[in-house]
Design a protein around this motif. Structure first.
Motif, PDB file in Angstrom:
ATOM      1  N   LYS A  27       0.873  -1.175   0.000  1.00  0.00           N
ATOM      2  CA  LYS A  27       0.000   0.000   0.000  1.00  0.00           C
ATOM      3  C   LYS A  27       0.907   1.221   0.000  1.00  0.00           C
ATOM      4  N   VAL A  28       0.615   2.143  -0.899  1.00  0.00           N
ATOM      5  CA  VAL A  28       1.486   3.294  -1.087  1.00  0.00           C
ATOM      6  C   VAL A  28       0.689   4.568  -0.872  1.00  0.00           C
ATOM      7  N   GLY A  29       0.957   5.255   0.232  1.00  0.00           N
ATOM      8  CA  GLY A  29       0.352   6.548   0.473  1.00  0.00           C
ATOM      9  C   GLY A  29      -0.944   6.501   1.255  1.00  0.00           C
ATOM     10  N   PHE A  30      -1.471   7.688   1.504  1.00  0.00           N
ATOM     11  CA  PHE A  30      -2.725   7.878   2.229  1.00  0.00           C
ATOM     12  C   PHE A  30      -3.306   9.216   1.796  1.00  0.00           C
ATOM     13  N   ALA A  31      -4.607   9.249   1.560  1.00  0.00           N
ATOM     14  CA  ALA A  31      -5.318  10.494   1.278  1.00  0.00           C
ATOM     15  C   ALA A  31      -6.527  10.535   2.194  1.00  0.00           C
ATOM     16  N   GLY A  32      -6.618  11.566   3.027  1.00  0.00           N
ATOM     17  CA  GLY A  32      -7.732  11.679   3.948  1.00  0.00           C
ATOM     18  C   GLY A  32      -7.399  12.566   5.126  1.00  0.00           C
ATOM     19  N   TYR A  33      -8.002  12.250   6.272  1.00  0.00           N
ATOM     20  CA  TYR A  33      -7.838  13.061   7.477  1.00  0.00           C
ATOM     21  C   TYR A  33      -7.326  12.202   8.627  1.00  0.00           C
ATOM     22  N   ARG A  34      -6.352  12.713   9.369  1.00  0.00           N
ATOM     23  CA  ARG A  34      -5.813  12.048  10.552  1.00  0.00           C
ATOM     24  C   ARG A  34      -5.771  13.019  11.724  1.00  0.00           C
ATOM     25  N   ASP A  35      -6.091  12.492  12.892  1.00  0.00           N
ATOM     26  CA  ASP A  35      -6.005  13.277  14.119  1.00  0.00           C
ATOM     27  C   ASP A  35      -5.409  12.406  15.221  1.00  0.00           C
ATOM     28  N   ASP A  36      -4.154  12.643  15.584  1.00  0.00           N
ATOM     29  CA  ASP A  36      -3.427  11.877  16.609  1.00  0.00           C
ATOM     30  C   ASP A  36      -3.488  10.377  16.346  1.00  0.00           C
ATOM     31  N   TYR A  37      -3.477   9.992  15.076  1.00  0.00           N
ATOM     32  CA  TYR A  37      -3.578   8.577  14.743  1.00  0.00           C
ATOM     33  C   TYR A  37      -2.246   7.885  14.945  1.00  0.00           C
ATOM     34  N   TYR A  38      -2.300   6.593  15.012  1.00  0.00           N
ATOM     35  CA  TYR A  38      -1.215   5.636  15.205  1.00  0.00           C
ATOM     36  C   TYR A  38       0.091   6.021  14.511  1.00  0.00           C
ATOM     37  N   VAL A  39       0.045   6.364  13.246  1.00  0.00           N
ATOM     38  CA  VAL A  39       1.225   6.776  12.484  1.00  0.00           C
ATOM     39  C   VAL A  39       0.866   7.978  11.625  1.00  0.00           C
ATOM     40  N   GLY A  40       1.855   8.746  11.226  1.00  0.00           N
ATOM     41  CA  GLY A  40       1.629   9.807  10.253  1.00  0.00           C
ATOM     42  C   GLY A  40       1.372  11.168  10.858  1.00  0.00           C
ATOM     43  N   GLU A  41       1.125  12.103   9.981  1.00  0.00           N
ATOM     44  CA  GLU A  41       0.904  13.493  10.340  1.00  0.00           C
ATOM     45  C   GLU A  41      -0.568  13.746  10.642  1.00  0.00           C
ATOM     46  N   ASN A  42      -0.841  14.790  11.417  1.00  0.00           N
ATOM     47  CA  ASN A  42      -2.215  15.204  11.698  1.00  0.00           C
ATOM     48  C   ASN A  42      -2.694  16.141  10.601  1.00  0.00           C
ATOM     49  N   GLY A  43      -4.009  16.130  10.352  1.00  0.00           N
ATOM     50  CA  GLY A  43      -4.587  17.059   9.402  1.00  0.00           C
ATOM     51  C   GLY A  43      -5.178  16.367   8.195  1.00  0.00           C
ATOM     52  N   LEU A  44      -5.528  17.176   7.209  1.00  0.00           N
ATOM     53  CA  LEU A  44      -6.162  16.734   5.975  1.00  0.00           C
ATOM     54  C   LEU A  44      -5.148  16.830   4.851  1.00  0.00           C
ATOM     55  N   GLY A  45      -5.066  15.795   4.032  1.00  0.00           N
ATOM     56  CA  GLY A  45      -4.143  15.881   2.916  1.00  0.00           C
ATOM     57  C   GLY A  45      -3.816  14.557   2.283  1.00  0.00           C
TER      58      GLY A  45
END
Length: 172
Positions: free
Chosen positions: A138-156
């Motif tokens: 799986k390559v990449g992510f598009a959506g929204y994260r808020d204090d999730y397990y991995v990755g940056e916070n925000g929309l993008g």
């Protein structure tokens, strides 16, 4: 959280009684940076059921531990998804996972545990090795994260090394 996990296990067990198209896979990671005194590891099993040649439902469970500058963090995540395969030949299948995830992280010796979530899509590729085994990335992510397990916070949209996964899947 225990009830949700138990429900997922019961549903998967019921489906496996009649299914020929269940899959199980996932990945592991281990990282050590001596200069920063940072160690981390994670394990993330993934399971699912192929409804037909185009659609599958599944979920991923993740556990991560990290030690960074004297602080010990433990994270747990549960992420159900629906998978749509939009191209397939004898060897390669292109798909997109659409789903959401919930996570909780605890910091040892602190009371500031926090929960997070994500909602979005993850494009992927499955390379069929034989009738039972596939390599899935799986390559990449598009959506929204808020204090999730991995990755940056925000929309993008994220297409960096933190959002690439590679695993071996077994179909039964």
């Amino acid at each position: 959280m225990k009830k949700i996990l138990l429900l997922v296990i019961v549903v998967m067990a019921a489906l496996s009684a009649t299914a020929q198209d269940m899959y199980l896979g996932g990945g592991i990671s281990l990282w050590r940076n001596d200069d920063l005194d940072k160690t981390s590891f994670s394990i993330s099993p993934d399971f699912g059921y192929n409804l037909n040649s185009r659609w599958a439902v599944g979920g991923a469970i993740g556990f991560a531990h990290s030690y960074d500058e004297g602080e010990s963090h433990n994270s747990f995540a549960l992420a159900p998804y629906a998978r749509f395969s939009f191209y397939e030949n004898k060897i390669v299948r292109l798909f997109i996972d659409m789903g959401f995830g919930f996570s909780t992280t605890s910091v040892k010796n602190r009371d500031d545990n926090y929960n997070g979530f994500e909602i979005g899509v993850k494009p992927g590729v499955a390379i069929k090795l034989n009738d039972q085994f596939s390599i899935v990335t799986k390559v990449g992510f598009a959506g929204y994260r808020d204090d999730y397990y991995v990755g940056e916070n925000g929309l993008g949209v994220a297409l960096d090394g933190n959002d690439i996964s590679l695993g071996l899947y077994y179909t039964f």
